[in-house]
Structure formats: structure tokens, C-alpha cells
Enzyme design. Structure first.
Site, PDB file in Angstrom:
ATOM      1  N   ASP A 174       0.855  -1.186   0.000  1.00 18.19           N
ATOM      2  CA  ASP A 174       0.000   0.000   0.000  1.00 18.19           C
ATOM      3  C   ASP A 174       0.892   1.237   0.000  1.00 18.19           C
ATOM      4  O   ASP A 174       1.807   1.349   0.835  1.00 18.19           O
ATOM      5  CB  ASP A 174      -0.909  -0.007   1.231  1.00 18.19           C
ATOM      6  CG  ASP A 174      -1.954   1.101   1.172  1.00 18.19           C
ATOM      7  OD1 ASP A 174      -3.056   0.829   0.678  1.00 18.19           O
ATOM      8  OD2 ASP A 174      -1.653   2.218   1.629  1.00 18.19           O
ATOM      9  N   HIS A 187      -5.402  13.939 -10.370  1.00 14.27           N
ATOM     10  CA  HIS A 187      -5.657  12.537 -10.700  1.00 14.27           C
ATOM     11  C   HIS A 187      -4.761  12.012 -11.818  1.00 14.27           C
ATOM     12  O   HIS A 187      -4.356  10.851 -11.805  1.00 14.27           O
ATOM     13  CB  HIS A 187      -7.130  12.347 -11.099  1.00 14.27           C
ATOM     14  CG  HIS A 187      -8.088  12.605  -9.983  1.00 14.27           C
ATOM     15  ND1 HIS A 187      -8.026  11.927  -8.784  1.00 14.27           N
ATOM     16  CD2 HIS A 187      -9.145  13.455  -9.884  1.00 14.27           C
ATOM     17  CE1 HIS A 187      -9.004  12.347  -7.989  1.00 14.27           C
ATOM     18  NE2 HIS A 187      -9.686  13.284  -8.631  1.00 14.27           N
ATOM     19  N   ASP A 191      -2.533   8.778 -11.385  1.00 16.09           N
ATOM     20  CA  ASP A 191      -2.704   7.579 -12.218  1.00 16.09           C
ATOM     21  C   ASP A 191      -1.377   7.161 -12.849  1.00 16.09           C
ATOM     22  O   ASP A 191      -1.070   5.959 -12.939  1.00 16.09           O
ATOM     23  CB  ASP A 191      -3.743   7.846 -13.316  1.00 16.09           C
ATOM     24  CG  ASP A 191      -5.172   7.805 -12.794  1.00 16.09           C
ATOM     25  OD1 ASP A 191      -5.371   7.381 -11.632  1.00 16.09           O
ATOM     26  OD2 ASP A 191      -6.093   8.199 -13.540  1.00 16.09           O
ATOM     27  N   ASP A 217      -4.646   2.530  -4.239  1.00 18.01           N
ATOM     28  CA  ASP A 217      -3.188   2.377  -4.214  1.00 18.01           C
ATOM     29  C   ASP A 217      -2.780   1.063  -3.568  1.00 18.01           C
ATOM     30  O   ASP A 217      -1.673   0.935  -3.043  1.00 18.01           O
ATOM     31  CB  ASP A 217      -2.552   3.553  -3.474  1.00 18.01           C
ATOM     32  CG  ASP A 217      -3.030   3.664  -2.034  1.00 18.01           C
ATOM     33  OD1 ASP A 217      -4.185   3.270  -1.762  1.00 18.01           O
ATOM     34  OD2 ASP A 217      -2.254   4.131  -1.170  1.00 18.01           O
TER      35      ASP A 217
END
Length: 318
Positions: A174, A187, A191, A217
């Protein structure tokens, strides 16, 4: 007097599907224009040859030889409906996905005197089906396997582990402070970061291993055929170093780290759901320990995961 074969040829030429007729033992008699185009055989060259030589079929996806349905129709005297996806290998080596059926041809006394084989180009439909199946099992952003495919591979992996006596590992990864990165850079950059992380994770493992994106994530790695727990710890440490390297993304250079939780089969659990929960709990423990570190699962970690779920449930009910 009209030649019945001439009339049959005229009829078959008017049909868009590829059609081949055979005699009672499966030797080719007539190919219409569509069949000649798809197989690469002319009428004169194919005449009298075994149907499997002219209509050369393979299993779609495996390329193993596939019996021509003409023989099943000739032997049973019954129509053989589309037998599933087949691969037609043309005389020039060209391969086409086809749907194929066979119908026995009877004389006036009811004796089977031949067979009518009908097939059509189904390549586009098969490619669409493959694409839909791929999309159902893969993450649209990174192209990595999703949870559905991961669970399937975990079940296969545990069966393999039982046979070989070699453990497998589930590694929960994570990213740290990803929400902050998303808010700071937007974003699009976030991404791109996820894609770059997926590349680094894939580069770190073997072809026999699986890297999955659960969403957001969160990533999960499935490692098979382990010789030692030390190998898992060594790989996880390399992941920490790899993920922490800077990410040049357009005009920005993004920095992040990750927290890692690890569970082992069969040491920690013997089913996929518990293995995932344990690895997830260990990952949350790594975050509590300051992030950018790895933790192996224990029953305590499992209890922490359960408590987290209970707290989340209580919070949602408030």
C-alpha cells in the site's frame, strides 16, 4: 436432364457461409467460393481429399488438432451443431476463428451418402469475447490482474503448494500518503504514478508470480514455489527500496514510499480469504509502525484486521 451436382453447386455458391460437401467416408466433393477463400484450397485441388486435410481444425487457444465434425455426423447420421470455438488453419498458414457444424446427407432410402460442413468466420466475435474476458479479470488502469483473477491464482497456488511442499506468500503493498499525492498533483499524475509502481512491482518478481491491483493504491503480490522465508523478506526489502525511488512524471518529480504486509501459506492460513486478511492486517500494522517498512503476519495482525473491520462497521452505522 439437369445435373443434380450442378444445381447443388449453384445453390451453394449463393450461400454466404463457407460450405464443403463430402462423400460417405469424408472425402471432399464440393467447396463453395467462401470455403475456397477461407481454406485456400481450390475445387479441383481439394476434390477427393480427406475433409480434415482441407478443413484443417485446431483447438482455439491451444492449437491442438481438433476432429472435424463431419465424421461425427457421418457416423451418427445426425446433425452436429456448432461444437464450440475452432481455429481453421488455411493452406497458406493463415488462422481464422470459426464456428462449424456438420449435417449428414441421406439418399432416398435414408442411407447417409455424404455430409454438409458449414462454417463461418467468427474471428471478430471471438476476439471480442476474449477482450471482455480480459477486462473482467484485469485492472483497466494498469492492466494488472484484479481481485477475481488473483483469487483464482491463489487457489491454484495453494493446490500446487500442497503437491510440492513449497510455501507461497501473499504480499500486500500500500502506497504511503497517496491521498496527499492525489490532492497535490491531481488525478492524472496520480494515475501515472500507479502505472509506474505497477511496472516496478512486475520487474521485481518472476514470471510465475502474480502482481495484482485491488484498487486505489493497494497492490497484492502472489509468490509461488518459495524455498525460504528469507527469500520473501529479501524481495520485500527490495520492493521498499524500488518504490521509494523518485518518479519523474512530466514536469513533476513525485516521491512516495510503501507499507508491506506478508502472509504465508500454509504457515499463517490455509485459505485465500484468511491469507488476504492476514497480509492486509500486517500491512496496516506496518503503517502504524511508521510506514515504509514490512511486517509478517501473525495472529495478532489478524486480530487487528478484524478490529479494524468492526470499527469501520460501527463508524458506518453512526
Amino acid at each position: 436432364m439437369h445435373d443434380p451436382h450442378h444445381l447443388l453447386r449453384l445453390t451453394l455458391e449463393s450461400v454466404r457461409d463457407a460450405i464443403v460437401t463430402t462423400d460417405a467416408v469424408g472425402r471432399v466433393q464440393i467447396l463453395n467460393a467462401s470455403a475456397q477463400e477461407m481454406t485456400g484450397w481450390s475445387q479441383s485441388e481439394a476434390l477427393g481429399r480427406p475433409i480434415e486435410e482441407v478443413v484443417n481444425l485446431r483447438e482455439y487457444g491451444s492449437d491442438h488438432p481438433r476432429p472435424n465434425p463431419a465424421y461425427a455426423a457421418l457416423n451418427s447420421g445426425k446433425k452436429v451443431e456448432n461444437t464450440g470455438h475452432s481455429l481453421l488453419v488455411g493452406r497458406d498458414g493463415r488462422r481464422l476463428g470459426v464456428h462449424i457444424s456438420a449435417i449428414p446427407l441421406d439418399d432416398r432410402s435414408g442411407q447417409t451418402e455424404g455430409c454438409l460442413v458449414v462454417f463461418e468466420d467468427a474471428s471478430a466475435a471471438l476476439r471480442l469475447a476474449e477482450r471482455m474476458a480480459y477486462m473482467a479479470q484485469h485492472d483497466p488502469l494498469t492492466g494488472l490482474p484484479n481481485r477475481i483473477l488473483l483469487v483464482d491464482r491463489m487457489e491454484q497456488g495453494t493446490r500446487l503448494s500442497d503437491r510440492t511442499r513449497e510455501p507461497l506468500a501473499v504480499i500486500f503493498v500500500d502506497l504511503d500518503h497517496f491521498h496527499h499525492i492525489n490532492e497535490t498533483y491531481g488525478h492524472a499524475i496520480a494515475d501515472q504514478l500507479l502505472k509506474e509502481v505497477s511496472y516496478r512491482l512486475n520487474d521485481a518478481v518472476r514470471e510465475s508470480d502474480t502482481v495484482c491491483r485491488l484498487g486505489g493504491d493497494e497492490f497484492v503480490l502472489l509468490l509461488l514455489g518459495l524455498k525460504s522465508v528469507v527469500d520473501v523478506e529479501s524481495l520485500a526489502a527490495k520492493l521498499l527500496t524500488s518504490i521509494a525511488r523518485p518518479y519523474p512524471l512530466g514536469e513533476h518529480t513525485v516521491h512516495t514510499t510503501c507499507s508491506i504486509g506478508i502472509s504465508l501459506y500454509p504457515r499463517n492460513a490455509t485459505d485465500a480469504e484468511t491469507l488476504m486478511r492476514l497480509a492486509d492486517g500486517a500491512m496496516h500494522k506496518a503503517k502504524q509502525n511508521g510506514r515504509n517498512c514490512l511486517i509478517f503476519a501473525t495472529q495478532k495482525a489478524e486480530q487487528l484486521a478484524v478490529e479494524d473491520e468492526e470499527e469501520a462497521a460501527e463508524a458506518s452505522g453512526d
